[in-house]
Design a protein around this motif. Structure first.
Motif, PDB file in Angstrom:
ATOM      1  N   SER A   1     -10.511   8.366  -1.184  1.00  0.00           N
ATOM      2  CA  SER A   1      -9.915   7.326  -2.026  1.00  0.00           C
ATOM      3  C   SER A   1      -9.934   5.989  -1.304  1.00  0.00           C
ATOM      4  O   SER A   1     -10.239   4.944  -1.894  1.00  0.00           O
TER       5      SER A   1
ATOM      6  N   SER B   1      -4.039   9.747  -4.242  1.00  0.00           N
ATOM      7  CA  SER B   1      -4.010   9.515  -5.687  1.00  0.00           C
ATOM      8  C   SER B   1      -3.943   8.031  -6.035  1.00  0.00           C
ATOM      9  O   SER B   1      -3.902   7.672  -7.210  1.00  0.00           O
TER      10      SER B   1
ATOM     11  N   ASP C   1     -11.581  13.110 -11.090  1.00  0.00           N
ATOM     12  CA  ASP C   1     -11.297  12.073 -12.087  1.00  0.00           C
ATOM     13  C   ASP C   1     -10.955  10.755 -11.403  1.00  0.00           C
ATOM     14  O   ASP C   1     -11.454   9.693 -11.777  1.00  0.00           O
TER      15      ASP C   1
ATOM     16  N   ASP D   1      -9.899  15.188  -6.206  1.00  0.00           N
ATOM     17  CA  ASP D   1      -9.533  14.668  -7.522  1.00  0.00           C
ATOM     18  C   ASP D   1     -10.735  13.915  -8.069  1.00  0.00           C
ATOM     19  O   ASP D   1     -10.896  12.724  -7.853  1.00  0.00           O
TER      20      ASP D   1
END
Length: 370
Positions: free
Chosen positions: A182, A114, A258, A256
């Motif tokens: 990420s 995240s 977004d 994720d």
């Protein structure tokens, strides 16, 4: 729960069988224009950082950091519970930057999926070993007040020995995986905004450790399905299926989108591969034990390649090569590219079923430029 009646998305072609390949099932694929990834810095860039001891101040605002590519980052989102950050993504590799000795600088980059945790630190090339990495991980935990990670994902096979040794000494599980999305996108962003602006940057310098793309192997027997088909689902249905993974205790993984900067309209058709088996639950359980990364239609060899872990590729399915099947496989790959690499793998009891036993949302990304 999303309706997964894949049969409604296919034209009238027979389902491809794993054991006796025939013409693959084909659907009319989306031709949406490729969308760009958002800049991660705009998505989750911290308002301020704790700065390393080599910096002038202990904290500076992000605008100042952007003006100094030599600054090292040490950040934890204040709204995130430190105890919840148990899985890290780590890259420990040389950069296209020379130090005052004319040697390549190495860098440790750490984040969680995240980006609530972000950490970078430069190292000279003569201290690269598992002890240095272990000590750096402990320092991150002490400095930011986070627990030692339970899992550490990394995507470079050449660094496996060093990372595995450090993990073993810390009691963390090393996980070789290209699902460090990420981290990969952050490295891509850092290349443009940090490395290329560093005074020691060497244009045209190639990474010291390149990524592997080995020849695909035969699929293990426990991973075989009975039938498969190229399929597509509206993004709204994909999202519903992903959101139901936990409530239905199904196997699979999500992304994720977004955070990754992927914008997809609800009606956008997402390409995927549906696999059916009379032993769908054991098959999905075996698949869930792998770090499933991506699917690729190899039109040269008339097969579908499954990538797992760091450098493992399996021949997941085959079909009879004809001009028609080649164009169909090319269309599936084109649809995946049009979705920015987004696609999925679904495991079902039957290809006409409305339910999935396993569902993996996948993103096929190019390797970072460093």
């Amino acid at each position: 729960m999303a309706s997964l009646n894949f049969n409604s998305t296919r034209i009238k072609h027979p389902i491809t069988n794993f054991s006796s390949p025939t013409k693959p099932t084909f659907i009319e694929l989306s031709t949406n224009k490729k969308f760009p990834h958002k800049n991660l810095r705009n998505l989750k860039f911290p308002p301020c950082f704790s700065v390393s001891e080599s910096s002038i101040s202990s904290q500076i605002v992000s605008e100042e950091i952007e003006d100094d590519p030599t600054v090292e980052l040490s950040y934890l989102d204040p709204e995130t519970d430190p105890e919840s950050i148990t899985d890290w993504e780590v890259d420990f590799c040389s950069r296209p930057i020379l130090d005052i000795r004319g040697k390549k600088i190495w860098e440790l980059v750490v984040c969680d999926d995240s980006l609530s945790l972000q950490y970078t630190k430069y190292f000279p090339n003569n201290v690269i070993n598992s002890v240095t990495l272990k000590n750096a991980i402990v320092s991150i935990c002490d400095e930011l007040g986070v627990p030692l990670p339970e899992k550490i994902r990394f995507f470079r096979s050449q660094m496996q020995t060093i990372i595995t040794r450090a993990c073993n000494e810390l009691g963390a599980k090393p996980v070789p995986s290209k699902r460090c999305l990420s981290l990969v996108l952050w490295l891509e962003e850092r290349y443009e905004t940090v490395y290329t602006r560093h005074p020691g940057f060497q244009k045209g310098s190639k990474p010291l450790t390149s990524l592997d793309n080995p020849f695909p192997m035969e699929l293990p027997e426990n991973l075989y399905g009975e039938k498969w088909a190229f399929v597509q689902l509206p993004f709204s249905a994909v999202r519903e299926e992903v959101s139901s993974l936990e409530t239905r205790f199904a196997f699979g993984t999500s992304l994720d989108l977004d955070l990754l900067g992927i914008e997809v309209g609800d009606d956008t058709l997402i390409p995927g591969l549906a696999v059916s088996s009379s032993r769908a639950k054991p098959l999905a359980a075996w698949m869930n034990g792998l770090e499933v990364c991506a699917l690729e239609a190899d039109t040269t060899r008339a097969n579908v390649i499954l990538s797992v872990g760091i450098a493992t590729r399996y021949i997941y399915a085959t079909y009879k090569k004809t001009p028609v099947t080649t164009s169909e496989a090319e269309a599936w790959e084109a649809a995946k590219k049009a979705c920015g690499g987004l696609h999925f793998l679904a495991v079902q009891n039957d290809l006409d079923s409305d339910d999935c036993v396993g569902f993996w949302l996948l993103l096929d990304l190019p390797p970072p430029p460093v």
